[in-house]
Design an enzyme around this catalytic site. Structure first.
Site, short mmCIF file in Angstrom:
data_model
loop_
_atom_site.label_atom_id
_atom_site.label_comp_id
_atom_site.label_asym_id
_atom_site.label_seq_id
_atom_site.Cartn_x
_atom_site.Cartn_y
_atom_site.Cartn_z
N LYS A 34 10.13 37.64 20.64
CA LYS A 34 9.82 36.95 21.90
C LYS A 34 8.77 37.69 22.74
O LYS A 34 8.00 37.08 23.46
CB LYS A 34 11.12 36.79 22.73
CG LYS A 34 12.15 35.92 22.03
CD LYS A 34 13.46 35.83 22.81
CE LYS A 34 14.36 37.04 22.69
NZ LYS A 34 15.02 37.23 21.41
N GLN A 237 17.92 37.77 24.26
CA GLN A 237 18.96 37.29 23.33
C GLN A 237 18.51 35.94 22.75
O GLN A 237 17.32 35.72 22.65
CB GLN A 237 20.33 37.18 24.02
CG GLN A 237 20.98 38.52 24.34
CD GLN A 237 20.30 39.31 25.43
OE1 GLN A 237 20.17 38.86 26.55
NE2 GLN A 237 19.84 40.49 25.10
P1 IMO Z 1 16.81 40.47 21.97
O1 IMO Z 1 16.42 40.04 23.34
C1 IMO Z 1 19.72 40.86 18.77
C2 IMO Z 1 23.96 40.74 19.86
C3 IMO Z 1 24.65 42.02 19.47
C4 IMO Z 1 26.04 41.50 19.19
C5 IMO Z 1 26.22 40.45 20.28
C6 IMO Z 1 26.95 40.93 21.52
O2 IMO Z 1 16.21 41.75 21.53
O3 IMO Z 1 16.58 39.37 20.99
P2 IMO Z 1 26.23 42.53 23.51
O4 IMO Z 1 25.84 43.97 23.52
O5 IMO Z 1 25.21 41.62 24.06
O6 IMO Z 1 27.58 42.29 24.13
O7 IMO Z 1 26.42 42.16 21.96
O8 IMO Z 1 24.92 40.03 20.64
N1 IMO Z 1 22.73 40.88 20.69
C7 IMO Z 1 21.49 40.89 20.20
N2 IMO Z 1 21.03 40.85 18.92
N3 IMO Z 1 18.82 40.90 19.78
C8 IMO Z 1 19.25 40.89 21.05
O9 IMO Z 1 18.40 40.76 22.09
C9 IMO Z 1 20.64 40.94 21.31
N4 IMO Z 1 21.38 41.00 22.42
C10 IMO Z 1 22.67 40.95 22.03
O10 IMO Z 1 24.07 42.60 18.34
O11 IMO Z 1 26.10 40.86 17.96
#
Ligand code: IMO
Ligand code: MG
Length: 438
Positions: A34, A237
């Site tokens: 992103k 996310q």
């Molecule tokens: P970006 O913005 C990939 C995943 C975690 C886990 C689940 C819950 O870089 O795309 P949390 O710490 O949020 O409570 O974890 O969500 N997760 C992500 N995976 N990229 C992210 O952000 C993530 N943010 C959370 O690995 O499975």
């Protein structure tokens, strides 16, 4: 008595509903790239905005070979004239935020352009311990969180015991913090977790508060006052991790979807122009939970190696598999996606064969649209794949016409099935390795 006739209400009649906000949303399980399209689009933007999640995000961009990882600050701030805003929907670990600000300052970024919402919530050291504790208590049902305290910070927000940025500067802050720490410590003792020292937390917070104070503003009012400005929202996310519409409970604790973005910024629906959905030409996931198109085999290993699929936040190896169009269609509809950004097209070109999941087979029935009856039975779902020729070189190509035919065939099929134009195509690690189709 107040003379009401002397109050100037003239601005009330102004129409401040220009469609000047472009939103970027991850459509899979995160890590779709992103940051790259966000930086690209915010080159022409007045404001770059992050308004969801926290430092569970790791947005990597690469400019002329130099890699930069962002966790909280919107990547667009690196453009000289772009203001960076961290909106009210975020949860902020101040250690990470202060560190990120310092790093950007050292790179020569004018950090006075950064505005942080008065209403953004604060991740405190006890949230990190709670995150660990909750994961431990879940046993086999653990989520595989990033361990950054995200879930517990959002839980405290919902429980109405959280601290917004502005609360840190109020007279009753210390009293409230002390109470929270005492209460949390009681629980930590029961579950044999480390406890928190109030004085130490306060001392560190006081230093951070001084650094952050000049940046704290009512960002909702700021965005309303700047209604004529072009905004790019960098989602964090992704759709499948959304607490309402993702694979609950294997999700994050926020709303990465469009609804969360509106709530997390105070921007109205009427201001939204484009909603760009980001996916990779394959799929990846970190953490536990369903991943219907996962290739837990040599193909998955190869994709991981070719795509360098190791977490930028935690360093964890990512699970890899094929792009799932059944799920993509669903989340595109939920979010009203106007354009797709397909990243890593060069990576799938290095494989002999590429597969696209275009339907599921579940208990003998063919599903071309997602259905909640598969929840909890994802491992019984058989994927129906269409196969495409790989072995093409798309690396670093910046014009669509120069793509090999085999690459175009793959892109066109994604457009045909989803009904959404693939406007942005990532063809390499560097930010400049992107095709933009007008
Ligand atoms: P970006 O913005 C990939 C995943 C975690 C886990 C689940 C819950 O870089 O795309 P949390 O710490 O949020 O409570 O974890 O969500 N997760 C992500 N995976 N990229 C992210 O952000 C993530 N943010 C959370 O690995 O499975
Ligand atoms: Mg990530």
């Amino acid at each position: 008595m107040l003379d009401l006739l002397r109050i100037d209400y003239s601005s009330w009649g102004e129409n401040k509903m220009e469609k000047n906000t472009d939103v970027i949303i991850g459509l899979a399980y995160g890590d779709e790239g992103k940051g790259k399209v966000a930086t690209y689009l915010s080159k022409d933007a007045d404001i770059a905005l992050r308004c969801t999640g926290g430092n569970n995000a790791g947005h990597t961009i690469q400019i002329d070979g130099q890699k930069l990882v962002f966790h909280l600050v919107p990547t667009g701030i690196i453009n000289q004239d772009t203001i960076g805003i961290i909106g009210n929907g975020t949860v902020l670990d101040l250690n990470v935020l202060v560190e990120e600000i310092k790093k950007l300052e050292n790179l020569g970024v004018d950090i006075s352009k950064l505005k942080i919402s008065t209403r953004a919530h604060v991740i405190l050291p006890y949230h990190l311990i709670e995150d660990q504790m909750q994961e431990k208590l879940k046993g086999n049902g653990k989520v595989g969180t990033t361990g950054r305290g995200i879930g517990p910070a959002y839980a405290d927000k919902i429980n109405r015991i959280g601290f917004r940025m502005k609360d840190l500067y109020e007279d009753d802050f210390e009293e409230k913090l002390k109470r929270n720490i005492e209460n949390k410590n009681r629980i930590f003792k029961v579950f044999e977790m480390p406890t928190i020292n109030y004085e130490e937390v306060l001392e560190k917070l006081n230093i951070q508060k001084a650094v952050l104070k000049p940046h704290i503003v009512d960002t909702v009012a700021y965005l309303q006052d700047n209604a004529d400005k072009h905004i790019v929202v960098e989602g964090a996310q992704a759709a499948m991790l959304d607490i309402n519409l993702g694979d609950y409970p294997m999700v994050t604790s926020s709303n990465p979807n469009i609804g969360g973005i509106l709530n997390g910024s105070g921007i109205s629906l009427q201001r939204i122009n484009k909603i760009i959905g980001v996916v990779k030409a394959y799929a990846s996931k970190v953490g536990e939970g369903p991943f219907i198109t996962e290739q837990d085999n040599k193909t998955g290993d190869l994709i991981r190696t070719l795509g360098h699929e190791f977490g930028s936040t935690t360093g964890r190896p990512r699970r890899c598999g094929w792009l799932d169009l059944v799920s993509l269609k669903r989340v595109s509809q939920i979010n009203g996606i106007t354009d797709l950004n397909l990243n890593h097209l060069d990576t799938v070109g290095k494989l002999d064969k590429i597969k696209l999941c275009t339907a599921y087979k579940y208990k003998g029935a063919i599903l071309t649209t997602y259905d909640d009856k598969i929840i909890g039975h994802e491992d019984e779902v058989e994927c129906i794949y269409e196969e495409f020729e790989g072995n093409f070189d798309a690396e670093n190509i910046t014009e669509y016409d120069k793509l090999p035919e085999k690459a175009k065939t793959y892109v066109k099929r994604i457009e045909k099935v989803t009904g959404i134009p693939v406007t942005y195509i990532g063809t390499g690690a560097d930010n400049k390795h992107m095709i933009v189709r007008k």
